[in-house]
Design a protein around this motif. Structure first.
Motif, PDB file in Angstrom:
ATOM      1  N   ARG A   1      34.186  42.942  76.452  1.00  0.00           N
ATOM      2  CA  ARG A   1      33.530  41.728  75.551  1.00  0.00           C
ATOM      3  C   ARG A   1      32.184  42.189  75.229  1.00  0.00           C
ATOM      4  O   ARG A   1      31.885  42.278  74.177  1.00  0.00           O
ATOM      5  CB  ARG A   1      33.566  40.446  76.163  1.00  0.00           C
ATOM      6  N   LEU A   2      31.480  42.511  76.274  1.00  0.00           N
ATOM      7  CA  LEU A   2      29.935  42.506  75.957  1.00  0.00           C
ATOM      8  C   LEU A   2      29.649  43.535  75.037  1.00  0.00           C
ATOM      9  O   LEU A   2      30.019  44.718  75.112  1.00  0.00           O
ATOM     10  CB  LEU A   2      29.134  42.856  77.220  1.00  0.00           C
ATOM     11  N   GLY A   3      29.036  43.126  73.938  1.00  0.00           N
ATOM     12  CA  GLY A   3      28.598  43.978  72.827  1.00  0.00           C
ATOM     13  C   GLY A   3      29.533  44.422  71.885  1.00  0.00           C
ATOM     14  O   GLY A   3      29.395  45.181  71.036  1.00  0.00           O
ATOM     15  N   ALA A   4      30.808  43.517  71.885  1.00  0.00           N
ATOM     16  CA  ALA A   4      31.869  43.969  71.075  1.00  0.00           C
ATOM     17  C   ALA A   4      32.091  43.225  69.702  1.00  0.00           C
ATOM     18  O   ALA A   4      32.831  42.768  69.366  1.00  0.00           O
ATOM     19  CB  ALA A   4      33.118  43.980  71.862  1.00  0.00           C
ATOM     20  N   ASN A   5      30.704  42.615  69.290  1.00  0.00           N
ATOM     21  CA  ASN A   5      30.579  41.802  68.298  1.00  0.00           C
ATOM     22  C   ASN A   5      31.545  40.479  68.127  1.00  0.00           C
ATOM     23  O   ASN A   5      32.074  39.989  67.396  1.00  0.00           O
ATOM     24  CB  ASN A   5      31.227  42.545  66.847  1.00  0.00           C
ATOM     25  N   GLU A   6      31.569  39.846  69.469  1.00  0.00           N
ATOM     26  CA  GLU A   6      32.479  38.797  69.735  1.00  0.00           C
ATOM     27  C   GLU A   6      31.839  37.756  70.889  1.00  0.00           C
ATOM     28  O   GLU A   6      32.255  36.859  70.999  1.00  0.00           O
ATOM     29  CB  GLU A   6      33.833  38.886  69.966  1.00  0.00           C
ATOM     30  N   ALA A   7      31.039  38.646  71.518  1.00  0.00           N
ATOM     31  CA  ALA A   7      30.169  38.063  72.865  1.00  0.00           C
ATOM     32  C   ALA A   7      28.874  38.544  72.646  1.00  0.00           C
ATOM     33  O   ALA A   7      28.504  39.519  72.053  1.00  0.00           O
ATOM     34  CB  ALA A   7      31.167  38.412  74.155  1.00  0.00           C
ATOM     35  N   PRO A   8      28.157  38.033  73.504  1.00  0.00           N
ATOM     36  CA  PRO A   8      26.492  38.430  73.666  1.00  0.00           C
ATOM     37  C   PRO A   8      26.503  40.162  73.894  1.00  0.00           C
ATOM     38  O   PRO A   8      27.336  40.644  74.470  1.00  0.00           O
ATOM     39  CB  PRO A   8      25.808  37.750  74.665  1.00  0.00           C
ATOM     40  N   PRO A   9      25.397  40.698  73.328  1.00  0.00           N
ATOM     41  CA  PRO A   9      25.289  42.154  73.718  1.00  0.00           C
ATOM     42  C   PRO A   9      24.837  42.353  74.962  1.00  0.00           C
ATOM     43  O   PRO A   9      24.517  41.420  75.593  1.00  0.00           O
ATOM     44  CB  PRO A   9      23.994  42.476  72.655  1.00  0.00           C
ATOM     45  N   ALA A  10      25.145  43.609  75.376  1.00  0.00           N
ATOM     46  CA  ALA A  10      24.582  44.121  76.769  1.00  0.00           C
ATOM     47  C   ALA A  10      23.218  43.791  76.835  1.00  0.00           C
ATOM     48  O   ALA A  10      22.659  44.307  78.053  1.00  0.00           O
ATOM     49  CB  ALA A  10      25.217  45.424  77.057  1.00  0.00           C
ATOM     50  N   ILE A  11      22.405  43.840  75.916  1.00  0.00           N
ATOM     51  CA  ILE A  11      21.095  43.686  76.052  1.00  0.00           C
ATOM     52  C   ILE A  11      20.581  42.023  76.162  1.00  0.00           C
ATOM     53  O   ILE A  11      20.962  41.275  75.506  1.00  0.00           O
ATOM     54  CB  ILE A  11      20.314  44.045  74.577  1.00  0.00           C
ATOM     55  N   ILE A  12      19.899  42.016  77.395  1.00  0.00           N
ATOM     56  CA  ILE A  12      19.693  40.775  77.808  1.00  0.00           C
ATOM     57  C   ILE A  12      18.315  40.132  76.799  1.00  0.00           C
ATOM     58  O   ILE A  12      17.257  40.783  77.457  1.00  0.00           O
ATOM     59  CB  ILE A  12      19.529  40.583  79.436  1.00  0.00           C
ATOM     60  N   SER A  13      18.387  39.134  76.151  1.00  0.00           N
ATOM     61  CA  SER A  13      17.050  38.604  75.692  1.00  0.00           C
ATOM     62  C   SER A  13      17.390  36.835  75.697  1.00  0.00           C
ATOM     63  O   SER A  13      18.345  36.606  76.051  1.00  0.00           O
ATOM     64  CB  SER A  13      17.216  38.935  74.156  1.00  0.00           C
ATOM     65  N   VAL A  14      16.213  36.338  75.447  1.00  0.00           N
ATOM     66  CA  VAL A  14      16.143  34.936  75.487  1.00  0.00           C
ATOM     67  C   VAL A  14      16.139  34.316  73.925  1.00  0.00           C
ATOM     68  O   VAL A  14      15.125  34.823  73.263  1.00  0.00           O
ATOM     69  CB  VAL A  14      15.130  34.205  76.192  1.00  0.00           C
ATOM     70  N   TYR A  15      16.879  33.444  73.678  1.00  0.00           N
ATOM     71  CA  TYR A  15      16.777  32.622  72.329  1.00  0.00           C
ATOM     72  C   TYR A  15      16.232  31.327  72.745  1.00  0.00           C
ATOM     73  O   TYR A  15      16.542  30.517  73.725  1.00  0.00           O
ATOM     74  CB  TYR A  15      18.172  32.532  71.841  1.00  0.00           C
ATOM     75  N   LEU A  16      15.267  30.920  72.142  1.00  0.00           N
ATOM     76  CA  LEU A  16      14.442  29.686  72.215  1.00  0.00           C
ATOM     77  C   LEU A  16      14.757  28.617  71.197  1.00  0.00           C
ATOM     78  O   LEU A  16      14.518  27.395  71.336  1.00  0.00           O
ATOM     79  CB  LEU A  16      12.781  30.040  72.281  1.00  0.00           C
ATOM     80  N   GLY A  17      14.993  29.148  69.949  1.00  0.00           N
ATOM     81  CA  GLY A  17      15.156  28.340  68.802  1.00  0.00           C
ATOM     82  C   GLY A  17      13.716  28.114  68.117  1.00  0.00           C
ATOM     83  O   GLY A  17      12.906  28.381  68.695  1.00  0.00           O
ATOM     84  N   SER A  18      13.628  27.867  66.827  1.00  0.00           N
ATOM     85  CA  SER A  18      12.659  27.652  66.105  1.00  0.00           C
ATOM     86  C   SER A  18      11.515  26.981  66.438  1.00  0.00           C
ATOM     87  O   SER A  18      10.276  27.297  66.620  1.00  0.00           O
ATOM     88  CB  SER A  18      13.005  27.707  64.569  1.00  0.00           C
ATOM     89  N   GLN A  19      11.890  25.886  66.973  1.00  0.00           N
ATOM     90  CA  GLN A  19      10.835  24.847  67.301  1.00  0.00           C
ATOM     91  C   GLN A  19       9.692  25.377  68.501  1.00  0.00           C
ATOM     92  O   GLN A  19       8.938  25.463  68.515  1.00  0.00           O
ATOM     93  CB  GLN A  19      11.274  23.323  67.789  1.00  0.00           C
ATOM     94  N   LEU A  20      10.689  25.806  69.655  1.00  0.00           N
ATOM     95  CA  LEU A  20      10.114  26.319  70.915  1.00  0.00           C
ATOM     96  C   LEU A  20       9.544  27.687  70.820  1.00  0.00           C
ATOM     97  O   LEU A  20       8.259  28.141  71.234  1.00  0.00           O
ATOM     98  CB  LEU A  20      11.108  26.566  71.979  1.00  0.00           C
ATOM     99  N   GLU A  21      10.110  28.534  69.686  1.00  0.00           N
ATOM    100  CA  GLU A  21       9.611  29.806  69.343  1.00  0.00           C
ATOM    101  C   GLU A  21       7.946  29.677  68.712  1.00  0.00           C
ATOM    102  O   GLU A  21       7.263  30.471  69.173  1.00  0.00           O
ATOM    103  CB  GLU A  21      10.329  30.511  68.599  1.00  0.00           C
TER     104      GLU A  21
END
Length: 722
Positions: free
Chosen positions: A403-423
């Motif tokens: 799955r990981l990184g296969a264009n259907e699940a999150p990539p194997a690179i771990i990052s944080v998404y905050l959303g535009s307001q919190l960012e």
């Protein structure tokens, strides 16, 4: 013969009627009827005993072992009244599965009569074999003693099957020398460590009354259902949980017509049966729907305390499999049962909070001025940046690699998404002082009869592995077949570390004369100056992100072979030891266990690829080639020239497949590996690509060989025949 079995299976599936749905009962009448809840304890225990147990459950205080006898007697009376003759200490070894040892309540008396008996000593402690479960070298074969110990914070329950009723008691599992052999013990330690650090931060923020802090979990569970008549004709599905061969059907998920579509009648009856079992066990099932891929579905429970949620997740997987069998299905929890369509994950929604301050990851209406939220959210950002490879390692399995990184699940690179307001708020922090928050606004659909409703201040990002979703973080990289305990342990541990750092920094700055507000803003600015590289709001599937992530210094651990060695890194060992969650010896044992499981999983699949290709696919291709060749020759004798291109193509593909089988078999003979890391890389870089090549030729043959020769149920049949 094999084709006849396939035809029979299709007829049996299409002629099968759904089991009749049970008469629905009121939720209040079902809820937790099979659980020994606090209210049942209160009704059956002396007041002082109940107060002691309740305090332990609700505050995490030390268990008074002297109350165990009274609890055991009440628990036995309740269980036997529901028909239980046996009890089981249920524990969670390092297998992602649930283990249980059943013992009878029977006690033989001197006159030959029997009574039911269950003592406090038996409730508190059990003794399964400590060497026969994965232990990573913690126990030798001849050192067999291991203990289970009652976890009073997770309620006992009765499990009812067609074979009877058993009292189940959640426990930890440790060795005679005291090391954790299970997944529950580190989880309980991580919760305690996180609570200690969180209480310290909350106290520094001026709260006079601070209750213990717990993490919460709501884990979405995706799964596939395949009719048992098809599954039982597929050795790969039965032994590995996924199809090692199979040409994608002409129609897959490209029309997006299955997602949230009408639930098939037979499946809905199954779901209702699952939900009734869950409600009786106190598991708060909240959502059910069709998932993206054909044959794929999802259920999601409501949030619970992390320890209980982890136990319930194990029960959910058990219930899904048991109930599927009753309804003529096989439930597939493998992350990628079918090539070419979406696999399954287990999105873990995680937050932290307590009874006095509430949800500590709730930003409120004005997050820019919510210092409590900003510090806790900042601690998460710091933790994910410092220990992102650890988060990748705890979701690393042979099956999740699909799955990981296969264009259907999150990539194997771990990052944080905050959303535009919190960012935007955290950008203001980085620039100086946060002064405003974007307003959520309203959604006006332009039709008078439709309501105007508030919209969220930020969108969602399905490509992020670790995304903020309103009042929690969603860890989307967890595999559908995994225990949620490992991810929860990692998240609690890195948060404990970061909150301790926050508290230390606040203490230091205020001791130097800064007021709380100035100190807190300085801490948050340092978080963003050092750790903002982990924040990313774009498309995690894009090649551009891979380039950007590398420039930011974020690891891209593509496979389990790349990710698991993180558990042996000095800074990870130091983290777990310092926080008090896993000793260096316990952490090393986990690397050894998970490395072995990865190697064995690929080895089993490779052996099965060779076996199925040689004994099922090759004979079918040869029989078809023989018939086709005879037909061409016979027609040629009477002057009809039939094209030979198909025969030549089948012959070439068969030859290529058998050549690749030989290469795979030869590669499997290598055993001289210096380290587990070397063996994992060999499995990843040599064995798995050879398996894929065998499959490539076999799937091409499926496209050429006449259907009445093909031995395996096809994707078209398994995914679309209901």
């Amino acid at each position: 013969m094999t084709h006849e079995l396939r035809v029979q299976a299709v007829h049996q599936v299409t002629d099968r009627k759904p089991l009749p749905p049970k008469m629905p009962q009121r939720l209040e009448a079902l809820w937790a009827t099979d659980v020994f809840t606090l209210s049942k304890m209160q009704a059956s225990l002396p007041k002082d005993v109940f107060r002691s147990v309740k305090q332990t459950v609700q505050t995490g205080g030390k268990l008074d072992v002297s109350v165990a006898g009274a609890v055991a007697a009440a628990m036995k009376d309740w269980a036997t009244s529901k028909g239980a003759l046996y009890y089981a200490h249920v524990f969670y070894p390092m297998t992602n599965a649930t283990a249980e040892k059943h013992d009878g309540f029977i006690s033989v008396q001197s006159d030959g009569s029997v009574i039911t008996e269950f003592t406090g000593k038996v409730l508190v402690q059990g003794e399964p074999d400590g060497s026969s479960f994965p232990n990573g070298g913690l126990r030798s074969t001849f050192e067999a003693r291991g203990y289970t110990a009652w976890d009073v914070t997770s309620p006992a329950y009765v499990m009812e099957t067609d074979n009877g009723v058993t009292l189940c008691i959640p426990t930890v599992f440790i060795s005679w020398t005291g090391e954790a052999l299970d997944k529950k013990t580190p989880l309980l330690r991580s919760i305690a460590a996180m609570s200690k650090a969180a209480v310290r931060v909350l106290t520094l923020l001026g709260h006079a009354e601070v209750a213990p802090v717990n993490s919460s979990c709501g884990a979405e569970q995706e799964y596939f259902l395949v009719d048992a008549h098809f599954a039982h004709s597929r050795p790969d599905l039965l032994l590995t949980g996924r199809t090692l061969f199979g040409k994608p059907a002409a129609k897959g998920q490209q029309f997006d017509d299955h997602y949230f579509g009408a639930i098939p009648e037979r499946v809905q009856v199954f779901m209702q049966d699952v939900e009734e079992r869950m409600y009786r066990l106190g598991i708060p099932a909240k959502t059910r729907h069709n998932e993206v891929a054909p044959g794929q579905f999802e259920l999601a429970p409501f949030f619970e305390a992390a320890n209980v949620a982890s136990d319930h997740q194990q029960l959910i997987m058990t219930i899904l499999k048991m109930t599927a069998k009753k309804h003529g299905f096989v439930c597939l929890l493998h992350e990628k049962p079918f090539a070419g369509i979406n696999g399954s994950g287990k999105h873990v929604n995680w937050s932290v909070g307590n009874s006095t301050q509430g949800n500590l990851l709730d930003p409120g209406d004005t997050p820019h001025s919510n210092m409590q939220f900003l510090l806790f959210c900042g601690a998460v950002i710091r933790g994910v940046h410092k220990y992102g490879p650890l988060l990748r390692a705890v979701v690393a399995t042979a099956s999740n690699d699909h799955r990981l990184g296969a264009n259907e699940a999150p990539p194997a690179i771990i990052s944080v998404y905050l959303g535009s307001q919190l960012e935007n708020v955290f950008k203001q922090i980085s620039a100086g002082q946060p002064e405003s928050s974007d307003h959520a606004g309203v959604m006006d659909l332009g039709v008078a009869t439709l309501p105007v409703f508030p919209k969220d201040p930020g969108d969602r990002n399905r490509t992020s592995p670790f995304a903020f979703t309103g009042n929690r973080f969603e860890f989307r990289a967890v595999g559908s077949n995994q225990s949620v305990s490992g991810p929860l342990v990692a998240m609690n541990t890195i948060l404990a570390d970061s909150l301790t750092w926050v508290a230390d920094e606040l203490d230091s700055k205020m001791a130097a004369g800064a007021d709380l507000n100035t100190a807190a803003h300085a801490v948050l600015k340092e978080v963003m100056d050092k750790h903002s590289n982990v924040v990313f709001g774009g498309n995690g599937y894009s090649e551009e992100w891979h380039t950007i992530a590398a420039e930011r210094g974020l690891a891209n651990l593509r496979t389990t072979a790349d990710a698991l060695p993180v558990l042996k890194a000095d800074y990870i060992e130091e983290l777990f030891d310092r926080v008090g969650v896993l000793t260096p010896v316990e952490l090393e044992s986990r690397f050894d266990v998970y490395a072995e499981q990865y190697i064995l999983a690929i080895e089993v699949e490779a052996k099965l690829v060779i076996s199925m290709a040689k004994t099922m696919i090759y004979p079918a291709a040869v029989r078809y080639l023989s018939e086709l060749s005879s037909a061409i020759a016979n027609l040629k004798e009477i002057g009809i020239a039939l094209e030979q291109e198909t025969a030549e193509k089948v012959a070439a593909l068969t030859k290529s497949m058998t050549d690749m089988i030989s290469k795979l078999a030869a590669a499997m003979d290598k055993h001289d590996f210096a380290t587990p890391e070397e063996h994992m890389q060999y499995s990843s870089q040599t064995i798995r690509p050879l398996m894929d090549k065998v499959r490539e030729y076999a799937d091409a043959l499926e496209a050429e060989v006449a259907d009445d020769f093909w031995p395996l149920p096809t994707y078209q049949e398994m995914l679309f025949v209901k």
